[in-house]
Design a protein around this motif. Structure first.
Motif, PDB file in Angstrom:
ATOM      1  N   CYS A 165       0.837  -1.202   0.000  1.00 38.22           N
ATOM      2  CA  CYS A 165       0.000   0.000   0.000  1.00 38.22           C
ATOM      3  C   CYS A 165       0.872   1.252   0.000  1.00 38.22           C
ATOM      4  O   CYS A 165       2.059   1.199   0.297  1.00 38.22           O
ATOM      5  CB  CYS A 165      -0.902   0.015   1.232  1.00 38.22           C
ATOM      6  SG  CYS A 165       0.022   0.003   2.803  1.00 38.22           S
ATOM      7  N   ASP A 175      -3.762   4.682   3.529  1.00 35.88           N
ATOM      8  CA  ASP A 175      -4.706   3.920   4.344  1.00 35.88           C
ATOM      9  C   ASP A 175      -5.901   3.400   3.554  1.00 35.88           C
ATOM     10  O   ASP A 175      -6.392   2.303   3.817  1.00 35.88           O
ATOM     11  CB  ASP A 175      -5.210   4.776   5.513  1.00 35.88           C
ATOM     12  CG  ASP A 175      -4.129   5.050   6.544  1.00 35.88           C
ATOM     13  OD1 ASP A 175      -3.088   4.369   6.534  1.00 35.88           O
ATOM     14  OD2 ASP A 175      -4.338   5.966   7.367  1.00 35.88           O
ATOM     15  N   GLU A 207      -6.148   2.006   0.902  1.00 34.56           N
ATOM     16  CA  GLU A 207      -5.845   0.773   0.178  1.00 34.56           C
ATOM     17  C   GLU A 207      -5.860  -0.446   1.095  1.00 34.56           C
ATOM     18  O   GLU A 207      -5.591  -1.557   0.641  1.00 34.56           O
ATOM     19  CB  GLU A 207      -4.463   0.873  -0.478  1.00 34.56           C
ATOM     20  CG  GLU A 207      -4.331   1.980  -1.495  1.00 34.56           C
ATOM     21  CD  GLU A 207      -2.921   2.067  -2.042  1.00 34.56           C
ATOM     22  OE1 GLU A 207      -2.418   1.055  -2.549  1.00 34.56           O
ATOM     23  OE2 GLU A 207      -2.327   3.152  -1.939  1.00 34.56           O
ATOM     24  N   CYS A 208      -6.199  -0.257   2.372  1.00 31.43           N
ATOM     25  CA  CYS A 208      -6.034  -1.331   3.358  1.00 31.43           C
ATOM     26  C   CYS A 208      -7.346  -1.866   3.916  1.00 31.43           C
ATOM     27  O   CYS A 208      -7.353  -2.470   4.989  1.00 31.43           O
ATOM     28  CB  CYS A 208      -5.125  -0.844   4.487  1.00 31.43           C
ATOM     29  SG  CYS A 208      -3.426  -0.570   3.921  1.00 31.43           S
ATOM     30  N   ARG A 253      -4.739   0.354   8.252  1.00 31.94           N
ATOM     31  CA  ARG A 253      -3.925   1.512   7.917  1.00 31.94           C
ATOM     32  C   ARG A 253      -2.637   1.039   7.248  1.00 31.94           C
ATOM     33  O   ARG A 253      -2.210  -0.102   7.419  1.00 31.94           O
ATOM     34  CB  ARG A 253      -3.655   2.376   9.134  1.00 31.94           C
ATOM     35  CG  ARG A 253      -2.853   1.720  10.209  1.00 31.94           C
ATOM     36  CD  ARG A 253      -2.780   2.607  11.469  1.00 31.94           C
ATOM     37  NE  ARG A 253      -1.913   2.034  12.444  1.00 31.94           N
ATOM     38  CZ  ARG A 253      -2.192   0.984  13.207  1.00 31.94           C
ATOM     39  NH1 ARG A 253      -3.353   0.391  13.096  1.00 31.94           N
ATOM     40  NH2 ARG A 253      -1.325   0.532  14.079  1.00 31.94           N
ATOM     41  N   CYS A 254      -2.029   1.945   6.511  1.00 31.42           N
ATOM     42  CA  CYS A 254      -0.793   1.647   5.791  1.00 31.42           C
ATOM     43  C   CYS A 254       0.385   2.170   6.611  1.00 31.42           C
ATOM     44  O   CYS A 254       0.486   3.363   6.870  1.00 31.42           O
ATOM     45  CB  CYS A 254      -0.827   2.314   4.413  1.00 31.42           C
ATOM     46  SG  CYS A 254       0.585   1.904   3.370  1.00 31.42           S
ATOM     47  N   GLN A 288       2.978  -1.446   4.247  1.00 28.56           N
ATOM     48  CA  GLN A 288       2.262  -2.690   4.519  1.00 28.56           C
ATOM     49  C   GLN A 288       0.956  -2.367   5.245  1.00 28.56           C
ATOM     50  O   GLN A 288       0.908  -1.447   6.075  1.00 28.56           O
ATOM     51  CB  GLN A 288       3.112  -3.637   5.391  1.00 28.56           C
ATOM     52  CG  GLN A 288       4.466  -3.970   4.791  1.00 28.56           C
ATOM     53  CD  GLN A 288       4.380  -4.618   3.417  1.00 28.56           C
ATOM     54  OE1 GLN A 288       3.620  -5.535   3.198  1.00 28.56           O
ATOM     55  NE2 GLN A 288       5.164  -4.104   2.471  1.00 28.56           N
ATOM     56  N   CYS A 289      -0.124  -3.114   4.951  1.00 28.86           N
ATOM     57  CA  CYS A 289      -1.408  -2.931   5.617  1.00 28.86           C
ATOM     58  C   CYS A 289      -1.373  -3.601   6.989  1.00 28.86           C
ATOM     59  O   CYS A 289      -0.938  -4.755   7.106  1.00 28.86           O
ATOM     60  CB  CYS A 289      -2.536  -3.524   4.778  1.00 28.86           C
ATOM     61  SG  CYS A 289      -2.845  -2.613   3.248  1.00 28.86           S
ATOM     62  N   GLN A 324      -6.134  -4.788   9.985  1.00 28.38           N
ATOM     63  CA  GLN A 324      -7.341  -5.094   9.202  1.00 28.38           C
ATOM     64  C   GLN A 324      -8.225  -6.038   9.959  1.00 28.38           C
ATOM     65  O   GLN A 324      -7.827  -6.910  10.639  1.00 28.38           O
ATOM     66  CB  GLN A 324      -6.979  -5.708   7.853  1.00 28.38           C
ATOM     67  CG  GLN A 324      -6.296  -4.706   6.969  1.00 28.38           C
ATOM     68  CD  GLN A 324      -5.869  -5.319   5.655  1.00 28.38           C
ATOM     69  OE1 GLN A 324      -5.016  -6.195   5.630  1.00 28.38           O
ATOM     70  NE2 GLN A 324      -6.454  -4.851   4.570  1.00 28.38           N
TER      71      GLN A 324
END
Length: 132
Positions: free
Chosen positions: A113, A116, A118-119, A123-124, A128-129, A132
Motif C-alpha cells: 500500500c 490507508d 488501500e487497506c 492503515r498503511c 504494509q497494511c 485489518q
C-alpha cells in the motif's frame, strides 16, 4: 543500506520545477542499483539523518534522467512506489536539494500500500497494511 552525499560529486543536476521531483537537485548525489521483481509493486525510500533536504528518484537511464524518471522531494522521508515491468534493477539516485547534503538510510521492498484507503479498514504503515 546507509549512504552519505557530503563528499559526493554533483553528477545529476535536475533544474527547479522539473517534472520528476519538482525541485532542484543541486547537491552531491549517490546512485544505487536496487534489485526489483517484475510485476511486483515496489517501494524505495530514503530517510535523511538530522533532517537535511534530500531528493530521491528512480531513473530509466542515468545518461538522460529526466526522460524516464519517478521522484520525490517535498517531505522529510522521500519515497517512490512503482511496479517494474520486468525483473532486473532499478537505478536509484539520492541527491541533495538546494545544495544540502548528509547521511541517509535507503530501504526498498514489496509495497502492499501507499495510503490507508488501500487497506480495507486498516492503515498503511511502512508500505504494509496493518490492523485489518
Amino acid at each position: 543500506t546507509q549512504g552519505d552525499t557530503r563528499a559526493a560529486a554533483d553528477d545529476y543536476q535536475l533544474p527547479d520545477n522539473n517534472r520528476c521531483t519538482g525541485h532542484d537537485s543541486r547537491g552531491g548525489d549517490v546512485a544505487f542499483s536496487v534489485p526489483v521483481t517484475g510485476g511486483q509493486r515496489t517501494f524505495i525510500q530514503a530517510v535523511p539523518e538530522q533532517g537535511w533536504d534530500l531528493s530521491l528518484y528512480v531513473v530509466g537511464d542515468c545518461e538522460s534522467p529526466l526522460d524516464d524518471c519517478q521522484g520525490s522531494d517535498g517531505g522529510l522521508a522521500e519515497a517512490v512506489v512503482f511496479t517494474p515491468e520486468a525483473d532486473g534493477t532499478a537505478l536509484v539516485v539520492v541527491d541533495g536539494s538546494a545544495g544540502e547534503a548528509g547521511r541517509f538510510t535507503l530501504s526498498w521492498g514489496a509495497a502492499a500500500c501507499e495510503a490507508d484507503d488501500e487497506c480495507g479498514g486498516g492503515r498503511c504503515e511502512a508500505f504494509q497494511c496493518v490492523g485489518q
